[in-house]
Design an enzyme around this catalytic site. Sequence first.
Site, mmCIF file in Angstrom:
data_model
loop_
_atom_site.group_PDB
_atom_site.id
_atom_site.type_symbol
_atom_site.label_atom_id
_atom_site.label_comp_id
_atom_site.label_asym_id
_atom_site.label_seq_id
_atom_site.Cartn_x
_atom_site.Cartn_y
_atom_site.Cartn_z
ATOM 1 N N GLY A 85 0.778 -1.237 0.000
ATOM 2 C CA GLY A 85 0.000 0.000 0.000
ATOM 3 C C GLY A 85 0.812 1.291 0.000
ATOM 4 O O GLY A 85 1.784 1.444 -0.750
ATOM 5 N N ARG A 110 6.125 -6.412 8.923
ATOM 6 C CA ARG A 110 6.353 -7.714 9.580
ATOM 7 C C ARG A 110 6.816 -8.755 8.579
ATOM 8 O O ARG A 110 7.510 -9.694 8.924
ATOM 9 C CB ARG A 110 5.065 -8.185 10.271
ATOM 10 C CG ARG A 110 4.705 -7.375 11.492
ATOM 11 C CD ARG A 110 3.279 -7.621 11.900
ATOM 12 N NE ARG A 110 2.359 -7.244 10.818
ATOM 13 C CZ ARG A 110 1.038 -7.373 10.861
ATOM 14 N NH1 ARG A 110 0.464 -7.867 11.937
ATOM 15 N NH2 ARG A 110 0.289 -6.987 9.836
ATOM 16 N N VAL A 136 5.244 -3.387 14.999
ATOM 17 C CA VAL A 136 5.208 -2.118 15.745
ATOM 18 C C VAL A 136 4.463 -2.246 17.071
ATOM 19 O O VAL A 136 4.600 -1.391 17.945
ATOM 20 C CB VAL A 136 4.618 -0.945 14.914
ATOM 21 C CG1 VAL A 136 5.433 -0.666 13.669
ATOM 22 C CG2 VAL A 136 3.147 -1.167 14.592
ATOM 23 N N TYR A 161 -11.790 1.712 14.880
ATOM 24 C CA TYR A 161 -10.836 2.161 13.848
ATOM 25 C C TYR A 161 -10.836 3.692 13.797
ATOM 26 O O TYR A 161 -9.771 4.327 13.800
ATOM 27 C CB TYR A 161 -11.167 1.573 12.470
ATOM 28 C CG TYR A 161 -10.219 2.112 11.412
ATOM 29 C CD1 TYR A 161 -8.874 1.758 11.428
ATOM 30 C CD2 TYR A 161 -10.655 3.015 10.441
ATOM 31 C CE1 TYR A 161 -7.982 2.281 10.498
ATOM 32 C CE2 TYR A 161 -9.773 3.536 9.502
ATOM 33 C CZ TYR A 161 -8.431 3.171 9.536
ATOM 34 O OH TYR A 161 -7.548 3.705 8.627
ATOM 35 N N GLY A 177 -8.817 9.486 2.087
ATOM 36 C CA GLY A 177 -10.075 8.761 2.011
ATOM 37 C C GLY A 177 -9.816 7.407 1.372
ATOM 38 O O GLY A 177 -8.677 6.907 1.366
ATOM 39 N N PHE A 199 -5.689 -2.636 2.278
ATOM 40 C CA PHE A 199 -6.407 -2.231 3.496
ATOM 41 C C PHE A 199 -7.736 -2.959 3.685
ATOM 42 O O PHE A 199 -8.016 -3.500 4.759
ATOM 43 C CB PHE A 199 -6.630 -0.706 3.422
ATOM 44 C CG PHE A 199 -7.430 -0.132 4.545
ATOM 45 C CD1 PHE A 199 -6.826 0.207 5.750
ATOM 46 C CD2 PHE A 199 -8.787 0.092 4.408
ATOM 47 C CE1 PHE A 199 -7.569 0.748 6.792
ATOM 48 C CE2 PHE A 199 -9.540 0.638 5.438
ATOM 49 C CZ PHE A 199 -8.926 0.967 6.639
HETATM 50 P P1 NDP Z 1 -2.051 -1.989 3.456
HETATM 51 O O1 NDP Z 1 -2.765 -3.108 4.144
HETATM 52 O O2 NDP Z 1 -1.880 -2.059 1.989
HETATM 53 O O3 NDP Z 1 -0.621 -1.770 4.141
HETATM 54 C C1 NDP Z 1 -0.482 -1.767 5.537
HETATM 55 C C2 NDP Z 1 0.983 -1.860 5.907
HETATM 56 O O4 NDP Z 1 1.085 -1.787 7.343
HETATM 57 C C3 NDP Z 1 1.626 -3.154 5.462
HETATM 58 O O5 NDP Z 1 2.911 -2.870 4.990
HETATM 59 C C4 NDP Z 1 1.704 -3.967 6.738
HETATM 60 O O6 NDP Z 1 2.842 -4.798 6.678
HETATM 61 C C5 NDP Z 1 1.912 -2.858 7.777
HETATM 62 N N1 NDP Z 1 1.556 -3.265 9.123
HETATM 63 C C6 NDP Z 1 0.345 -3.613 9.605
HETATM 64 N N2 NDP Z 1 0.432 -3.973 10.892
HETATM 65 C C7 NDP Z 1 1.747 -3.869 11.224
HETATM 66 C C8 NDP Z 1 2.480 -4.109 12.405
HETATM 67 N N3 NDP Z 1 1.880 -4.548 13.515
HETATM 68 N N4 NDP Z 1 3.815 -3.893 12.420
HETATM 69 C C9 NDP Z 1 4.429 -3.451 11.286
HETATM 70 N N5 NDP Z 1 3.783 -3.202 10.142
HETATM 71 C C10 NDP Z 1 2.467 -3.422 10.113
HETATM 72 O O7 NDP Z 1 -2.863 -0.672 3.867
HETATM 73 P P2 NDP Z 1 -2.647 0.873 3.513
HETATM 74 O O8 NDP Z 1 -1.382 1.109 2.796
HETATM 75 O O9 NDP Z 1 -3.901 1.354 2.924
HETATM 76 O O10 NDP Z 1 -2.572 1.444 4.993
HETATM 77 C C11 NDP Z 1 -1.481 2.184 5.485
HETATM 78 C C12 NDP Z 1 -1.994 3.183 6.490
HETATM 79 O O11 NDP Z 1 -2.908 4.063 5.843
HETATM 80 C C13 NDP Z 1 -2.749 2.596 7.679
HETATM 81 O O12 NDP Z 1 -2.364 3.305 8.834
HETATM 82 C C14 NDP Z 1 -4.205 2.856 7.346
HETATM 83 O O13 NDP Z 1 -4.985 2.956 8.507
HETATM 84 C C15 NDP Z 1 -4.093 4.165 6.610
HETATM 85 N N6 NDP Z 1 -5.181 4.548 5.705
HETATM 86 C C16 NDP Z 1 -5.605 3.726 4.689
HETATM 87 C C17 NDP Z 1 -6.595 4.145 3.831
HETATM 88 C C18 NDP Z 1 -7.121 3.292 2.738
HETATM 89 O O14 NDP Z 1 -8.285 3.485 2.300
HETATM 90 N N7 NDP Z 1 -6.355 2.377 2.195
HETATM 91 C C19 NDP Z 1 -7.192 5.483 3.956
HETATM 92 C C20 NDP Z 1 -6.690 6.254 5.057
HETATM 93 C C21 NDP Z 1 -5.705 5.806 5.873
HETATM 94 P P3 NDP Z 1 2.995 -6.276 7.275
HETATM 95 O O15 NDP Z 1 1.657 -6.959 7.109
HETATM 96 O O16 NDP Z 1 4.088 -6.864 6.446
HETATM 97 O O17 NDP Z 1 3.387 -6.065 8.691
HETATM 98 C C1 8X3 Z 2 -9.420 4.298 5.743
HETATM 99 C C2 8X3 Z 2 -10.521 5.094 5.146
HETATM 100 O O1 8X3 Z 2 -13.030 5.548 5.270
HETATM 101 O O2 8X3 Z 2 -12.316 3.234 5.064
HETATM 102 O O3 8X3 Z 2 -8.848 4.992 6.805
HETATM 103 O O4 8X3 Z 2 -12.074 4.399 7.121
HETATM 104 S S1 8X3 Z 2 -12.061 4.526 5.697
#
Ligand code: NDP
Ligand code: 8X3
Length: 260
Positions: A13, A34, A61, A158, A189, A195
């Site tokens: 992501g 991870r 983390v 969340y 958004g 995710f």
């Molecule tokens: P992805 O699931 O594509 O990526 C999430 C990343 O976080 C992965 O690299 C995963 O790696 C890592 N991760 C999760 N848990 C842990 C952990 N305990 N320790 C270390 N790494 C961890 O999601 P996104 O890229 O979309 O999400 C990234 C951030 O953006 C998040 O904080 C999410 O809440 C936020 N976000 C996402 C949105 C969306 O619509 N996609 C919108 C707004 C915010 P691994 O599994 O290898 O540990």
């Molecule tokens: C991720 C966006 O709207 O799915 O943070 O919560 S939403």
Amino acid sequence: MSKIVFITGATAGFGEACAYKFAENGYDLILNGRRAERLQVMADAIEKKYNVAVLQLAFDVQNQKAVFDAVNNIPADWKAIDVLVNNAGLALGRDYFEEADLEDWNTMIDTNVKGFLYVAKAVSQLMVARNTSAGSAGHIINMGSVAGKEVYEKGNVYCATKFAVDALSQSMRIDLLRHNIKVTAINPGAADTEFSVVRFKGDAPTAKKIYDGLEPLTAANVADIIYYCTTLPPHVCINDLSVTCLQQASTIYFNRKKDH
Ligand code: NDP
Ligand code: 8X3
């Protein structure tokens, strides 16, 4: 000397897209996630393509000791971290409050709030150590969400974790002011990453429905914006930036294409 960016959640992501964006712009990378095997594949590809150095730090983390051990043991020539993309996070489940799973809540709080804090504290200590009177001593980019600005049905914990990120970004900006550290909160958004598949625990059809009739943000869109925030003059800081796709006005108002 190359600049250094430390990205958590870099195996997928936004974090993965940031790794490529910063590498393309000559940064050396410290990458966390991870899934160590994904980090290895990425590191090999990035080092080959962009001729930058990559340090892999595979840890969870949520594990306080693992975070501080990893950051405190970063080799000396990697310690001058210019940018932290504090991004690792997840949603688990989308359930009514009284029906939600307590373990989902614990994992979201432990990752999105506690893990977020451990990383920010450990890395900010390195930035404080190199405080400079000229310009910025470092830049912390915290990954918030529109869900941290406005709650929605079944978003409960969340959303609460992302409201915490919002509050902590404001607090960090105040407390780190005297150290010349920039703090930027990015609040995207709907974005098509892993995710939703993670949120719905591998249920791909349900995950896909989130984006029905939408052209959502891509990870690359968000990475471009994050990188842009780091290109401003040393005395300029974007504090808080919300971004959605054209078809999203809030966490609940969407203009989906008619056939959906
Ligand atoms: P992805 O699931 O594509 O990526 C999430 C990343 O976080 C992965 O690299 C995963 O790696 C890592 N991760 C999760 N848990 C842990 C952990 N305990 N320790 C270390 N790494 C961890 O999601 P996104 O890229 O979309 O999400 C990234 C951030 O953006 C998040 O904080 C999410 O809440 C936020 N976000 C996402 C949105 C969306 O619509 N996609 C919108 C707004 C915010 P691994 O599994 O290898 O540990
Ligand atoms: C991720 C966006 O709207 O799915 O943070 O919560 S939403």
